[in-house]
Design an enzyme around this catalytic site. Structure first.
Site, PDB file in Angstrom:
ATOM      1  N   ALA A 144       0.875  -1.168   0.000  1.00  0.00           N
ATOM      2  CA  ALA A 144       0.000   0.000   0.000  1.00  0.00           C
ATOM      3  C   ALA A 144       0.915   1.220   0.000  1.00  0.00           C
ATOM      4  CB  ALA A 144      -0.874  -0.022   1.236  1.00  0.00           C
ATOM      5  N   GLY A 177       0.630  -4.890   1.046  1.00  0.00           N
ATOM      6  CA  GLY A 177      -0.586  -4.936   0.228  1.00  0.00           C
ATOM      7  C   GLY A 177      -0.385  -5.671  -1.093  1.00  0.00           C
ATOM      8  N   GLU A 233      -0.740  -9.247  -0.233  1.00  0.00           N
ATOM      9  CA  GLU A 233      -2.176  -9.437   0.057  1.00  0.00           C
ATOM     10  C   GLU A 233      -3.006  -9.456  -1.228  1.00  0.00           C
ATOM     11  OE1 GLU A 233      -1.944  -6.112   2.838  1.00  0.00           O
ATOM     12  OE2 GLU A 233      -2.794  -7.392   4.386  1.00  0.00           O
ATOM     13  N   GLU A 278       4.606  -5.050   7.474  1.00  0.00           N
ATOM     14  CA  GLU A 278       3.849  -3.978   8.136  1.00  0.00           C
ATOM     15  C   GLU A 278       4.289  -3.673   9.558  1.00  0.00           C
ATOM     16  OE1 GLU A 278       2.518  -6.296   6.205  1.00  0.00           O
ATOM     17  OE2 GLU A 278       0.949  -5.439   4.949  1.00  0.00           O
TER      18      GLU A 278
HETATM   19  N1  CO8 Z   1       4.580   3.161  -0.986  1.00  0.00           N
HETATM   20  C1  CO8 Z   1       4.972   4.316  -1.567  1.00  0.00           C
HETATM   21  N2  CO8 Z   1       6.086   4.412  -2.311  1.00  0.00           N
HETATM   22  C2  CO8 Z   1       6.831   3.317  -2.465  1.00  0.00           C
HETATM   23  C3  CO8 Z   1       6.476   2.088  -1.885  1.00  0.00           C
HETATM   24  C4  CO8 Z   1       5.285   2.030  -1.117  1.00  0.00           C
HETATM   25  N3  CO8 Z   1       4.863   0.900  -0.538  1.00  0.00           N
HETATM   26  N4  CO8 Z   1       7.418   1.177  -2.214  1.00  0.00           N
HETATM   27  C5  CO8 Z   1       8.326   1.823  -2.984  1.00  0.00           C
HETATM   28  N5  CO8 Z   1       7.967   3.111  -3.131  1.00  0.00           N
HETATM   29  C6  CO8 Z   1       8.684   4.148  -3.881  1.00  0.00           C
HETATM   30  C7  CO8 Z   1       9.925   4.637  -3.135  1.00  0.00           C
HETATM   31  O1  CO8 Z   1       9.573   5.605  -2.159  1.00  0.00           O
HETATM   32  C8  CO8 Z   1      10.729   5.194  -4.268  1.00  0.00           C
HETATM   33  O2  CO8 Z   1      10.235   6.478  -4.606  1.00  0.00           O
HETATM   34  P1  CO8 Z   1      11.269   7.681  -4.912  1.00  0.00           P
HETATM   35  O3  CO8 Z   1      12.043   7.218  -6.106  1.00  0.00           O
HETATM   36  O4  CO8 Z   1      10.365   8.829  -5.180  1.00  0.00           O
HETATM   37  O5  CO8 Z   1      12.133   7.808  -3.704  1.00  0.00           O
HETATM   38  C9  CO8 Z   1      10.405   4.261  -5.438  1.00  0.00           C
HETATM   39  O6  CO8 Z   1       9.195   3.616  -5.087  1.00  0.00           O
HETATM   40  C10 CO8 Z   1      11.472   3.214  -5.665  1.00  0.00           C
HETATM   41  O7  CO8 Z   1      11.661   2.528  -4.443  1.00  0.00           O
HETATM   42  P2  CO8 Z   1      13.105   2.360  -3.762  1.00  0.00           P
HETATM   43  O8  CO8 Z   1      14.029   3.459  -4.177  1.00  0.00           O
HETATM   44  O9  CO8 Z   1      12.897   2.161  -2.308  1.00  0.00           O
HETATM   45  O10 CO8 Z   1      13.568   1.014  -4.470  1.00  0.00           O
HETATM   46  P3  CO8 Z   1      14.585  -0.072  -3.888  1.00  0.00           P
HETATM   47  O11 CO8 Z   1      14.884  -0.984  -5.022  1.00  0.00           O
HETATM   48  O12 CO8 Z   1      15.724   0.581  -3.195  1.00  0.00           O
HETATM   49  O13 CO8 Z   1      13.748  -0.869  -2.777  1.00  0.00           O
HETATM   50  C11 CO8 Z   1      11.797  -1.962  -1.908  1.00  0.00           C
HETATM   51  C12 CO8 Z   1      12.622  -1.607  -3.163  1.00  0.00           C
HETATM   52  C13 CO8 Z   1      12.611  -2.926  -1.026  1.00  0.00           C
HETATM   53  C14 CO8 Z   1      10.529  -2.637  -2.380  1.00  0.00           C
HETATM   54  C15 CO8 Z   1      11.498  -0.678  -1.105  1.00  0.00           C
HETATM   55  O14 CO8 Z   1      10.948   0.292  -2.003  1.00  0.00           O
HETATM   56  C16 CO8 Z   1      10.519  -0.875   0.003  1.00  0.00           C
HETATM   57  O15 CO8 Z   1      10.882  -1.381   1.048  1.00  0.00           O
HETATM   58  N6  CO8 Z   1       9.246  -0.462  -0.189  1.00  0.00           N
HETATM   59  C17 CO8 Z   1       8.227  -0.522   0.799  1.00  0.00           C
HETATM   60  C18 CO8 Z   1       7.760  -1.959   1.008  1.00  0.00           C
HETATM   61  C19 CO8 Z   1       6.760  -2.043   2.125  1.00  0.00           C
HETATM   62  O16 CO8 Z   1       7.061  -1.814   3.275  1.00  0.00           O
HETATM   63  N7  CO8 Z   1       5.515  -2.370   1.772  1.00  0.00           N
HETATM   64  C20 CO8 Z   1       4.444  -2.521   2.698  1.00  0.00           C
HETATM   65  C21 CO8 Z   1       3.721  -1.239   2.853  1.00  0.00           C
HETATM   66  S1  CO8 Z   1       2.510  -1.314   4.139  1.00  0.00           S
HETATM   67  C22 CO8 Z   1       1.213  -2.125   3.452  1.00  0.00           C
HETATM   68  O17 CO8 Z   1       1.259  -2.533   2.320  1.00  0.00           O
HETATM   69  C23 CO8 Z   1       0.021  -2.287   4.313  1.00  0.00           C
HETATM   70  C24 CO8 Z   1      -1.156  -2.850   3.553  1.00  0.00           C
HETATM   71  C25 CO8 Z   1      -2.414  -2.681   4.306  1.00  0.00           C
HETATM   72  C26 CO8 Z   1      -2.811  -1.266   4.422  1.00  0.00           C
HETATM   73  C27 CO8 Z   1      -3.963  -1.069   5.313  1.00  0.00           C
HETATM   74  C28 CO8 Z   1      -4.191   0.395   5.565  1.00  0.00           C
HETATM   75  C29 CO8 Z   1      -4.920   0.689   6.770  1.00  0.00           C
END
Ligand code: CO8
Length: 258
Positions: free
Chosen positions: A63, A108, A111, A131
């Site tokens: 998400a 997400g 999921e 999460e």
């Molecule tokens: N949300 C928003 N932006 C994201 C997300 C995300 N989940 N994942 C990646 N991005 C963005 C980064 O911020 C980055 O943007 P920018 O270039 O503007 O800085 C771009 O995508 C590229 O990402 P990275 O530079 O981080 O790429 P890497 O190759 O270094 O890393 C990863 C890749 C490991 C996937 C890393 O991006 C990461 O850890 N992302 C987040 C993963 C995560 O924690 N996901 C779970 C999120 S929580 C969730 O999903 C809850 C679901 C239920 C919600 C219920 C709500 C109440």
């Protein structure tokens, strides 16, 4: 700009999440567009849906953390509810939906993949529910579907530790059905979809309904769900055509969904 695209090849619909700048993370717009894309799929001409992410790095990286970062408790619950409604629509969609996981399937994203009927992935796929590392629980059904798919102990370990797992481990624990090289992932997914699409459409849909509804009830009720759907198949032209072809040793029967 649209964040979800749809195309159709014969009986196969392909839904692609296209937000590569955020690794296809699910914000409200993406969730709304997934919802409307599925709502617009023509069930008369489509027998299987493939759901994937654009690019070769990420299926869906979760998400959208930027959108969630400022939510209060009520808004958080509302966002969770929005995702849950979309994912439940996919889970109960009348025809099979296969997640084609071409990279990160985190939070997400994992999921979303779990709301599909089953999953195939590329060798570079990474799954996880990170999460708790962000101060929240999985919110789009992860605590429920992961345990049902891989068992309580493994699901609890993955969720409590926030550890990610690679494609081969996801295969070993039954989270994905097949692992393919990135280059052939979509081609292999299409082959599977075509194989399903060749079978009698009413019967395939009935199987999905029977499995989905039966798994959530006790065996006595579950078997009645199957009996009812099994009976309904005998009212279809496809049952007559399929059995006649077998008895007459005719191969390659074409089903018409009647
Ligand atoms: N949300 C928003 N932006 C994201 C997300 C995300 N989940 N994942 C990646 N991005 C963005 C980064 O911020 C980055 O943007 P920018 O270039 O503007 O800085 C771009 O995508 C590229 O990402 P990275 O530079 O981080 O790429 P890497 O190759 O270094 O890393 C990863 C890749 C490991 C996937 C890393 O991006 C990461 O850890 N992302 C987040 C993963 C995560 O924690 N996901 C779970 C999120 S929580 C969730 O999903 C809850 C679901 C239920 C919600 C219920 C709500 C109440």
């Amino acid at each position: 700009m649209s964040a979800v695209s749809y195309k159709q090849e014969n009986f196969i619909g392909i839904v692609t999440i296209e937000r590569p700048e955020a690794l296809n993370a699910l914000n409200s717009q993406v969730l709304d567009e997934i919802n409307s894309t599925f709502a617009n799929i023509n069930l008369k001409t489509t027998r299987v849906v493939l759901l994937t992410g654009s690019g070769t790095k990420s299926f869906v990286a979760g998400a959208d953390i930027s959108e969630m970062s400022t939510l209060n408790s009520t808004e958080g619950a509302r966002f969770g509810n929005k995702g849950n409604e979309v994912f439940r629509k996919i889970e109960t969609f009348p025809i099979p939906v296969i997640a084609v996981v071409n990279g990160f399937a985190l939070g997400g994203g994992c999921e979303l993949a779990m709301s599909c009927d089953f999953r195939v992935c590329s060798e570079n796929a990474i799954f996880g529910q990170p999460e708790v590392g962000l101060g929240i629980t999985p919110g789009f059904g992860g605590t429920q579907r992961l345990a049902r798919l891989i068992g309580l102990g493994k699901a609890k370990e993955m969720i409590y530790t926030a550890n990610t797992i690679k494609a081969n481990e996801a295969f070993d624990i039954g989270l994905v059905n097949h692992v393919y090289p990135q280059e052939t992932l979509m081609e292999e997914a299409m082959k599977l979809a075509q194989k399903i699409a060749k079978n009698a459409p009413f019967a395939v849909r009935a199987c999905k309904k029977a499995i989905n509804e039966g798994i959530n009830t006790d065996m006595d009720r579950a078997i009645i769900i199957e009996e009812k759907l099994f009976g309904e198949c005998f009212a279809t032209e496809d049952q007559k055509v399929g059995m006649k072809a077998f008895l007459e040793k005719v191969k390659g029967v074409e089903y018409k969904d009647k």
